[in-house]
Design an enzyme around this catalytic site. Structure first.
Site, short mmCIF file in Angstrom:
data_model
loop_
_atom_site.label_atom_id
_atom_site.label_comp_id
_atom_site.label_asym_id
_atom_site.label_seq_id
_atom_site.Cartn_x
_atom_site.Cartn_y
_atom_site.Cartn_z
N SER A 141 24.93 14.85 83.24
CA SER A 141 23.65 15.51 83.52
C SER A 141 22.88 15.70 82.22
CB SER A 141 23.88 16.87 84.17
OG SER A 141 22.66 17.57 84.28
N TYR A 154 28.14 24.74 84.45
CA TYR A 154 27.91 23.35 84.88
C TYR A 154 27.76 22.42 83.68
CZ TYR A 154 25.50 19.40 87.11
OH TYR A 154 25.14 18.15 87.55
#
Length: 246
Positions: A141, A154
Site C-alpha cells: 500500500s 495497517y
C-alpha cells in the site's frame, strides 16, 4: 496482450475486490487460476464461474492463509489440480482504520496474522513449491510512504511484507524467480470504503495527481505485467500504482 498460457497462478484473497480483479485478469491472459477464500464461498464461486464462462480454467480453494497448515494445503491442492505453481499473488489482507491509541490487542494481533504472517507463510512455502522462473507479487500500500492518521497498524504490516518480499527476491533469484511489490493508492473497493465518510474519499481523490481514486483494473494490469515474461528483469522492486499521490 501479455500471455500467461501454460502458467498456474494462486491469488490469495481473490473472492472480492482487487484480488478478484487480478484473478480475472490473469485468467484472461491464459493462466489457470486458483481462487482462494476464507469464508465467502459464494463470492469465490462467482469469480471462478466468470473465468470458466470466458473459456478459462480455475479452481476454488478454501484456506485461511494466516494458518501455516492451511497454506500448505492450498499449495498441495493447487499442484494436485494443475500439477505446478508458476505465479503467487499475495493479496489477502484486512484494513484497520483506527488511531494507534484506540487499537485493542486482539485487533492488532488479527491484522498482523492476516496481513503479515500470511505472506511469510506463503513465501516460505513458495520457496520449495514455486516453479523455476516463477513470479511472486505482494500487494502492499502507498500508506507505507505517508503519515496518515488511523493507518498505523495497517501501514506497519504492509511495510513488513515489503521487506520480506525484497529479501525473498534475493534468496530465490538464482532460480530465475522474480518477486516484486505493488503498492496501490486508494482503490474503490468495499475494504477501502470501510470506516470512511464521503468527505474522506473525496479528500483522497484530490491527493492524486490524476484526480481520482483507483479502480481494481488499474492494479490488476500492473500485476499482469510483473508476472509476465516481459518483466523477467524486474525483481525486488516496489511499484507505486497510485495516480501520483506521492
Amino acid at each position: 496482450m501479455l500471455s500467461l498460457q501454460g502458467k498456474v497462478a494462486i491469488v490469495t484473497g481473490s473472492a472480492r475486490g482487487i484480488g478478484a480483479e487480478i484473478a480475472l485478469t490473469l485468467a484472461q491472459a491464459g493462466a489457470k487460476v486458483v481462487i482462494n477464500y476464507v469464508e465467502n464461498k459464494v463470492a469465490a464461486d462467482k469469480v471462478c464461474a466468470a473465468i470458466v464462462n470466458a473459456g478459462g480454467e480455475c479452481t476454488v480453494v478454501q484456506a485461511d492463509v494466516s494458518d501455516p497448515i492451511a497454506v500448505q494445503k492450498l499449495f498441495t491442492a493447487t499442484v494436485a489440480q494443475f500439477n505446478q505453481i508458476d505465479i503467487l499473488v499475495n493479496n489477502a489482507g484486512i484494513l484497520l482504520f483506527k488511531e494507534i491509541s484506540e487499537i485493542r490487542d486482539d485487533e492488532f494481533e488479527r491484522i498482523v496474522d492476516i496481513n503479515f504472517k500470511s505472506v511469510f507463510y506463503t513465501l516460505r512455502e513458495a520457496t520449495a513449491r514455486l516453479a523455476d522462473h516463477g513470479r511472486v507479487v505482494t500487494i502492499s500500500s502507498t500508506v507505507t510512504r505517508l503519515m496518515l492518521p488511523k493507518y498505523g497498524a495497517y501501514a506497519a504490516t504492509k511495510a513488513a511484507v515489503e521487506q520480506l518480499t525484497r529479501i525473498f527476491a534475493r534468496e530465490v533469484g538464482k532460480r530465475g524467480i522474480t518477486a516484486n511489490i505493488v503498492s496501490p493508492g486508494p482503490v474503490d473497493t468495499e475494504l477501502f470504503r470501510t470506516g470512511k465518510t464521503a468527505a474522506d474519499i473525496e479528500r483522497m481523490s484530490e491527493m492524486a495527481a490524476l484526480g481520482r481514486i483507483g479502480a481494481t483494473d488499474d492494479i490488476a494490469q500492473v500485476v499482469l505485467f510483473l508476472v509476465s515474461d516481459e518483466a523477467r528483469w524486474v525483481t525486488g522492486q516496489n511499484i507505486a500504482v497510485n495516480g501520483g499521490i506521492i
